[in-house]
Design a protein around this motif. Structure first.
Motif: not given
Length: 548
Positions: A23, A518, A285, A21
């Motif tokens: 950051k 995501l 994330t 994913r």
């Protein structure tokens, strides 16, 4: 055997990479941005702001709002929830609530208090009227609340609604020149925000004033510096240069909102947030929701053909370039995902269109209300109008019952009266709206924006080009027509292919698309329709889709 082992190892590594994913996700909403601005001002943009996003990211040229009313609060809510006001409940910036029988504001919450150097009312805000989860909420849930979410804007609603219910923080601009928040998020501001406020960064912009960024001849896409379609800006005549120090003395620090420097100040805060909250520093994330509002204030006051709006976008282009360069440095190229869109667009000024021989005129809300009340008294002997705002007409049902009148006949009489008015295109009753089957495009837009527990007994749709605006200058928005609904959408960064499409898309596709990228749960009110163009990273497939 070795070849087979290497092949399976490759598949394993590829699978792991596919599950990675970004950051940091950065959601950028530009308030009242028309897609047209990306085309009209293109020759004057740098290569590092809007053009960087367009040339190296994915461009949705035909992104549209799929409901009415197209206002700021419903726009932000719809982007982040992936659904429309009929589901998420934010049916306006403020509205007359059928349930409560009074005017309410989208983020008002008397149970919380202001934190920071703001007035009492400025901080009594929270997302409690938002009925569904946001993509930011789902990220918090998916990361067991380890991924941080921060929302910020000059407007409270532009910060609070995108940040959702579970955000770490939301910050918005006060008339004192400070960014404030509410006790919904914490008992006191983070120290870095307090320090930022104490440094009074807004005064840097006030002291230098506002003049054209580029030579006068650059602004040949706009009308003359002073023209009859512009209103005043913070009480000053619409002529460059603007003396912001004089404006500040007459008013307060709120004047910065209606200048491009409100966007610059917000960027300063965004950088501080990334640095001090360590956003994008680990593999969990984070999400930063930034809403640039100065474009809306300038647009409302001066209109879409003003030099001021062009100068605001040329400066915003530089602001975006600065932001992207900062993200490259602090988070790293390829480590962050950006999307940029708008909460609504905006209409041409009706006087301008009329002077060009388009048969249209201004419509003033006070005149509409006056006419409705006069008709009611003449027809029924009583003023049966409880409220008329946001295209909604509410009746005084207690009075109708007391007069032994039939509500259906009252509605029909008002409908027939409204259809005699020059500006009115259609009038829909509550029953027609709730029975909508999608065959009538405009009725379908109204139905998607209608909450039967909050909205009116009837909804009025004006003809194209007409604006319900309290002044004749500048512009407004709110209709289901393309000049209010057609906005940009740019995706850039982590796992975003380069490309473009002219296929029609709906604003409610953004949030579920982010959820898919995501690998997290959809916001709970969305239909889940996604933008396949930025989910499929196979260039050959992308090319096939965009050339249909």
């Amino acid at each position: 055997m070795k070849k087979a082992l290497c092949f399976f190892l490759f598949l394993f590594v590829f699978h792991l990479q596919a599950q990675e994913r970004p950051k940091l996700v950065v959601g950028i909403v530009v308030d009242q941005m028309k897609m047209d601005y990306l085309y009209r001002f293109s020759n004057d943009f740098t290569n590092d702001g809007f053009k960087r996003l367009m040339d190296n990211g994915y461009v949705f040229h035909n992104m549209n709002y799929n409901y009415m009313p197209t206002f700021t609060a419903p726009g932000h809510a719809s982007i982040y929830t992936g659904t429309t006001p009929s589901v998420h409940g934010i049916v306006g910036n403020d509205w007359f609530s059928r349930k409560l029988g009074k005017e309410i504001y989208c983020t008002d919450d008397a149970s919380v208090k202001t934190i920071g150097d703001g007035t009492k009312a400025e901080g009594e805000m929270s997302p409690k009227k938002l009925l569904t989860t946001t993509i930011t909420d789902e990220l918090r849930l998916a990361t067991n609340f380890k991924g941080k979410v921060i929302g910020m804007s000059l407007k409270d609603r532009g910060a609070i609604l995108p940040a959702g219910h579970f955000a770490n923080w939301a910050f918005w601009y006060s008339k004192t020149g400070a960014f404030v928040s509410s006790t919904f998020y914490g008992e006191k501001l983070p120290d870095w925000v307090t320090e930022f406020n104490n440094e009074k960064h807004f005064m840097t912009y006030i002291n230098k004033g506002w003049d054209l960024l580029k030579p006068l001849e650059t602004y040949n896409e706009s009308l003359a510096d002073e023209n009859p379609y512009e209103g005043k800006l913070n009480g000053a005549n619409p002529v460059f240069p603007y003396n912001l120090k004089e404006m500040l003395e007459k008013k307060n620090a709120e004047i910065l909102r209606a200048t491009p420097f409100g966007n610059d100040l917000l960027l300063e805060l965004a950088k501080k947030a990334i640095e001090n909250e360590e956003l994008g520093k680990d593999n969990i994330t984070d999400f930063l929701a930034v809403s640039f509002s100065s474009t809306d204030y300038v647009g409302h006051n001066l209109g879409p053909r003003s030099m001021e709006i062009q100068d605001t976008y040329l400066r915003l282009d530089l602001t975006l370039a600065d932001f992207l360069n900062y993200l490259d440095k602090m988070v790293g190229k390829g480590n962050y995902l950006v999307f940029l869109t708008a909460d609504h667009a905006g209409a041409e000024n009706p006087l301008y269109l009329k002077d060009k021989k388009y048969n249209v005129d201004n419509v003033f809300p006070k005149d509409i209300l006056k006419g409705l009340k006069k008709f009611s008294v003449e027809t029924f002997g009583e003023d049966l109008v409880l409220n008329c705002s946001n295209f909604n007409l509410h009746f005084n049902k207690d009075l109708i019952k007391a007069k032994s009148l039939e509500l259906s006949k009252v509605k029909q009489a008002f409908k027939e009266y409204l259809m005699t008015q020059d500006q009115v295109k259609r009038v829909y009753t509550e029953e027609e709206i709730l029975a909508s089957n999608g065959a009538d495009f405009y009725l379908n837009c109204i139905a998607k924006g209608y909450d039967a527990t909050e909205d009116g007994d009837m909804v009025i749709l004006n003809k194209p080009g007409y604006i319900d605006h309290f002044i004749a200058t500048g512009t407004d928005h709110g209709t289901p027509y393309s000049y209010d609904t057609h906005v940009p959408l740019l995706f850039y960064g982590w796992n975003v292919p380069k490309g473009e499409t002219h296929d029609h898309k709906d604003i409610t596709q953004i949030a579920p698309t982010l959820a898919q990228k995501l690998k997290i749960t959809f916001p709970n009110g969305t239909e889940g329709k996604v933008l396949l163009e930025v989910l499929d990273t196979n260039p050959n497939m992308i090319n096939k889709k965009t050339t249909k």
